[in-house]
Design a protein around this motif. Structure first.
Motif, PDB file in Angstrom:
ATOM      1  N   SER A 162       0.666  -1.284   0.059  1.00  0.00           N
ATOM      2  CA  SER A 162      -0.090   0.004   0.037  1.00  0.00           C
ATOM      3  C   SER A 162       0.876   1.145   0.029  1.00  0.00           C
ATOM      4  O   SER A 162       2.013   1.267   0.367  1.00  0.00           O
ATOM      5  N   VAL A 163       0.338   2.220  -0.534  1.00  0.00           N
ATOM      6  CA  VAL A 163       0.739   3.633  -0.393  1.00  0.00           C
ATOM      7  C   VAL A 163      -0.166   4.498   0.279  1.00  0.00           C
ATOM      8  O   VAL A 163      -1.530   4.489   0.168  1.00  0.00           O
ATOM      9  N   ILE A 164       0.206   4.994   1.371  1.00  0.00           N
ATOM     10  CA  ILE A 164      -0.835   5.912   2.256  1.00  0.00           C
ATOM     11  C   ILE A 164      -0.501   7.269   2.251  1.00  0.00           C
ATOM     12  O   ILE A 164       0.980   7.720   2.140  1.00  0.00           O
ATOM     13  N   TYR A 165      -1.439   8.225   1.991  1.00  0.00           N
ATOM     14  CA  TYR A 165      -1.038   9.448   1.954  1.00  0.00           C
ATOM     15  C   TYR A 165      -1.323  10.127   3.403  1.00  0.00           C
ATOM     16  O   TYR A 165      -2.640   9.873   3.845  1.00  0.00           O
ATOM     17  N   VAL A 166      -0.474  10.666   4.292  1.00  0.00           N
ATOM     18  CA  VAL A 166      -0.667  11.004   5.704  1.00  0.00           C
ATOM     19  C   VAL A 166      -1.404  12.404   5.781  1.00  0.00           C
ATOM     20  O   VAL A 166      -0.812  13.449   5.101  1.00  0.00           O
ATOM     21  N   CYS A 167      -2.485  12.499   6.075  1.00  0.00           N
ATOM     22  CA  CYS A 167      -3.349  13.589   6.276  1.00  0.00           C
ATOM     23  C   CYS A 167      -3.018  14.408   7.431  1.00  0.00           C
ATOM     24  O   CYS A 167      -3.124  15.535   7.387  1.00  0.00           O
ATOM     25  N   SER A 168      -2.730  13.503   8.637  1.00  0.00           N
ATOM     26  CA  SER A 168      -2.381  14.284   9.885  1.00  0.00           C
ATOM     27  C   SER A 168      -1.528  13.406  10.574  1.00  0.00           C
ATOM     28  O   SER A 168      -1.437  12.128  10.535  1.00  0.00           O
ATOM     29  N   HIS A 169      -0.412  14.168  11.187  1.00  0.00           N
ATOM     30  CA  HIS A 169       0.596  13.334  11.985  1.00  0.00           C
ATOM     31  C   HIS A 169       0.932  14.223  13.294  1.00  0.00           C
ATOM     32  O   HIS A 169       1.641  15.368  12.905  1.00  0.00           O
ATOM     33  N   SER A 170       0.856  14.100  14.567  1.00  0.00           N
ATOM     34  CA  SER A 170       1.448  15.014  15.623  1.00  0.00           C
ATOM     35  C   SER A 170       1.567  13.814  16.672  1.00  0.00           C
ATOM     36  O   SER A 170       1.493  12.474  16.605  1.00  0.00           O
ATOM     37  N   ASP A 171       1.984  14.491  17.900  1.00  0.00           N
ATOM     38  CA  ASP A 171       2.087  13.524  18.906  1.00  0.00           C
ATOM     39  C   ASP A 171       0.620  12.757  19.471  1.00  0.00           C
ATOM     40  O   ASP A 171       0.741  12.041  20.500  1.00  0.00           O
ATOM     41  N   GLN A 172      -0.350  13.372  19.303  1.00  0.00           N
ATOM     42  CA  GLN A 172      -1.661  12.770  19.283  1.00  0.00           C
ATOM     43  C   GLN A 172      -1.901  11.473  18.628  1.00  0.00           C
ATOM     44  O   GLN A 172      -2.805  10.800  18.690  1.00  0.00           O
ATOM     45  N   GLY A 173      -1.148  11.172  17.512  1.00  0.00           N
ATOM     46  CA  GLY A 173      -1.122  10.212  16.476  1.00  0.00           C
ATOM     47  C   GLY A 173      -1.033  10.290  15.048  1.00  0.00           C
ATOM     48  O   GLY A 173      -0.845  11.504  14.778  1.00  0.00           O
ATOM     49  N   ALA A 174      -1.638   9.612  14.183  1.00  0.00           N
ATOM     50  CA  ALA A 174      -1.515   9.918  12.725  1.00  0.00           C
ATOM     51  C   ALA A 174      -2.788   9.170  11.924  1.00  0.00           C
ATOM     52  O   ALA A 174      -3.403   8.256  12.610  1.00  0.00           O
ATOM     53  N   MET A 175      -3.097  10.146  11.134  1.00  0.00           N
ATOM     54  CA  MET A 175      -4.280   9.574  10.164  1.00  0.00           C
ATOM     55  C   MET A 175      -3.898   9.587   8.736  1.00  0.00           C
ATOM     56  O   MET A 175      -3.211  10.716   8.341  1.00  0.00           O
TER      57      MET A 175
END
Length: 198
Positions: free
Chosen positions: A29-42
């Protein structure tokens, strides 16, 4: 002033699954990271097509168009794939798109000309031919708890690379994994080889 987490953020990057990926849901898979912080990632998987569902069918199911209107859909919509964005909230839709279309209070600008909108309004706009010039629809998403993605990367589960809009929005999902690796100068065949490890 930006904190260190802003520098380390993978937001707007590709995650490219290594051949050794243990989770079969993310194989190649290729995933585009929409959000990433110390709270986690999506992020959204951008190269797995939901073969059982066309965008035209989805628009009819959501009452955005009826059968008669579906005949008059723009060609760009008629040929658009619906992607399996990930195993979380698979009934929820997300549209990654170019920044020539914005909905106030609904569109999140991620960067590098790429935005995310998760409302029916963008599907209505696409159906009417007034949406963004480039768009990719996904159902569901991939999510990581705080520190989980970093651990997976450290364990060689993922490679990271700058997201290429040409790969992201290309309707040819089959080639995205090879092309994303190629953009890093990596031949996928070399990843399978056990030879040459120091």
């Amino acid at each position: 002033m930006a904190g260190t987490e802003a520098t380390d953020s993978l937001e707007g990057q590709f995650l490219i699954a290594m051949p050794s990926m243990a989770d079969s849901r993310f194989e190649h898979s290729v995933i585009y990271v929409c959000s990433h912080s110390d709270q986690g990632a999506m992020g959204l998987v951008v190269n797995q097509v939901a073969r059982h569902l066309s965008l035209e069918d989805l628009l009819i199911q959501l009452d955005i168009v009826n059968d008669d209107d579906a005949i008059r859909l723009p060609d760009s919509i008629r040929g658009m794939n619906v992607h399996k964005g990930g195993p979380v909230e698979v009934e929820r839709g997300f549209v990654l798109h170019s920044n020539d279309f914005m909905l106030t209070q609904s569109t999140l600008e991620i960067g590098n000309g790429i935005c995310l909108t998760a409302t029916l309004e963008i599907l209505r706009a696409l159906a009417q031919g007034v949406g963004p010039s480039h768009a990719m629809l996904a159902l569901g998403y991939a999510g990581w708890a705080p520190g989980q993605l970093e651990n997976e990367i450290q364990a060689n589960g993922w490679l990271t690379a700058p997201a290429d809009p040409d790969i992201l929005f290309d309707p040819d999902s089959e080639s995205k994994w090879h092309r994303a690796l190629g953009a890093l100068g990596i031949d996928p065949a070399m990843l399978y080889s056990d030879a040459g490890h120091a």
